[in-house]
Design a protein around this motif. Structure first.
Motif, short mmCIF file in Angstrom:
data_model
loop_
_atom_site.label_atom_id
_atom_site.label_comp_id
_atom_site.label_asym_id
_atom_site.label_seq_id
_atom_site.Cartn_x
_atom_site.Cartn_y
_atom_site.Cartn_z
N GLY A 72 0.80 -1.21 0.00
CA GLY A 72 0.00 0.00 0.00
C GLY A 72 0.83 1.26 0.00
N GLY A 73 2.10 1.13 0.32
CA GLY A 73 2.98 2.30 0.39
C GLY A 73 4.13 2.20 -0.59
N ASN A 74 5.32 2.52 -0.09
CA ASN A 74 6.54 2.49 -0.89
C ASN A 74 7.26 1.16 -0.71
OD1 ASN A 74 6.55 5.36 -1.75
ND2 ASN A 74 6.78 5.74 0.43
N VAL A 75 8.14 0.86 -1.66
CA VAL A 75 9.05 -0.28 -1.52
C VAL A 75 10.47 0.24 -1.65
CG1 VAL A 75 9.85 -2.43 -2.54
CG2 VAL A 75 7.41 -1.99 -2.38
N PHE A 76 11.27 0.00 -0.60
CA PHE A 76 12.69 0.33 -0.59
C PHE A 76 13.43 -1.00 -0.55
CE2 PHE A 76 10.36 3.61 1.64
CZ PHE A 76 10.85 4.79 1.09
N ALA A 77 14.26 -1.29 -1.55
CA ALA A 77 14.96 -2.58 -1.59
C ALA A 77 16.40 -2.37 -2.03
CB ALA A 77 14.26 -3.54 -2.54
N ASP A 91 5.66 4.58 -4.40
CA ASP A 91 6.87 4.56 -5.21
C ASP A 91 7.75 3.36 -4.90
OD1 ASP A 91 6.06 7.06 -6.16
OD2 ASP A 91 7.19 8.13 -4.62
N VAL A 92 8.71 3.11 -5.81
CA VAL A 92 9.70 2.05 -5.64
C VAL A 92 11.08 2.68 -5.74
CG1 VAL A 92 10.70 -0.01 -6.70
CG2 VAL A 92 8.23 0.20 -6.52
N LEU A 93 11.92 2.44 -4.73
CA LEU A 93 13.30 2.89 -4.72
C LEU A 93 14.17 1.66 -4.55
CD1 LEU A 93 11.48 5.17 -3.07
CD2 LEU A 93 13.70 6.27 -3.03
N VAL A 94 15.00 1.35 -5.56
CA VAL A 94 15.75 0.11 -5.58
C VAL A 94 17.20 0.38 -5.95
CG1 VAL A 94 15.96 -2.18 -6.64
CG2 VAL A 94 13.71 -1.23 -6.21
#
Length: 156
Positions: A72-77, A91-94
Motif C-alpha cells: 500500500g505504500g513504498n518499496v525500498f529494496a 513509489d519504488v526505490l531500488v
C-alpha cells in the motif's frame, strides 16, 4: 554505485523514525513473510522473500531480495539481485547489481544498478534510472530520466 546504495540504506534507516508500529523479520541466511502484514515491514537476510501483501511500506535488504506482492505504500529494496513484482501503492526505490522490476501499478520508480530491467510496468509517475545497461518497457504516464552506457526504451 556504492554512494547510491549507501544513500538508500541510510534513507531506509531514517524514514521509519516516525513510524509507530512495524513488523521486523530477519534471518542470517533466509527471511520470508508467511502471512499478510498490516503495518510497515522491515526485512533483512542473505535471501529475502516478501510473498504476502504489506499494508504500508516495505524496507528490504539482502544479497538476494524478492518482493512479489502488493504494497500500500513504498518499496525500498537494496541487494545484489533485486526483483520487485506486484502492485505498489506509491513509489519504488531500488539499488542493486542486477535489478528487475515488473509492476502492475506504481507511482514513481527510482532505480540504480549495473543491469536494470523494467518490464511491462504501468507507471503512473516517472522513472529515474542509473546503470550500466537499462531496459525499459511498459506504460509510463510521466517522464523517463536515465543515464547509463546502454539504454533501451522498448515500445509499449
Amino acid at each position: 554505485m556504492k554512494k547510491v546504495l549507501v544513500f538508500l540504506a541510510v534513507l531506509a534507516l531514517l524514514l521509519p523514525l516516525g513510524a509507530q508500529a512495524a513488523v521486523f523479520l530477519t534471518g542470517e541466511d533466509f527471511a520470508e513473510t508467511y502471512a499478510p502484514i498490516d503495518d510497515d515491514l522491515f526485512i533483512a537476510g542473505n535471501t529475502v522473500n516478501v510473498r504476502h501483501d504489506v499494508r504500508d511500506d516495505v524496507f528490504a535488504a539482502g544479497n538476494s531480495v524478492t518482493v512479489k506482492s502488493s504494497s500500500g505504500g513504498n518499496v525500498f529494496a537494496v541487494g545484489n539481485t533485486v526483483r520487485v513484482e506486484g502492485k505498489i501503492g506509491d513509489d519504488v526505490l531500488v539499488g542493486g547489481n542486477d535489478v528487475r522490476i515488473n509492476l502492475e501499478r506504481v507511482g514513481d520508480i527510482m532505480v540504480a544498478g549495473a543491469l536494470v530491467d523494467i518490464q511491462d510496468s504501468t507507471v503512473n509517475g516517472s522513472i529515474y534510472a542509473a546503470g550500466q545497461r537499462i531496459v525499459i518497457s511498459g506504460s509510463i504516464a510521466g517522464s523517463v530520466r536515465a543515464t547509463g552506457k546502454d539504454i533501451i526504451i522498448k515500445s509499449g
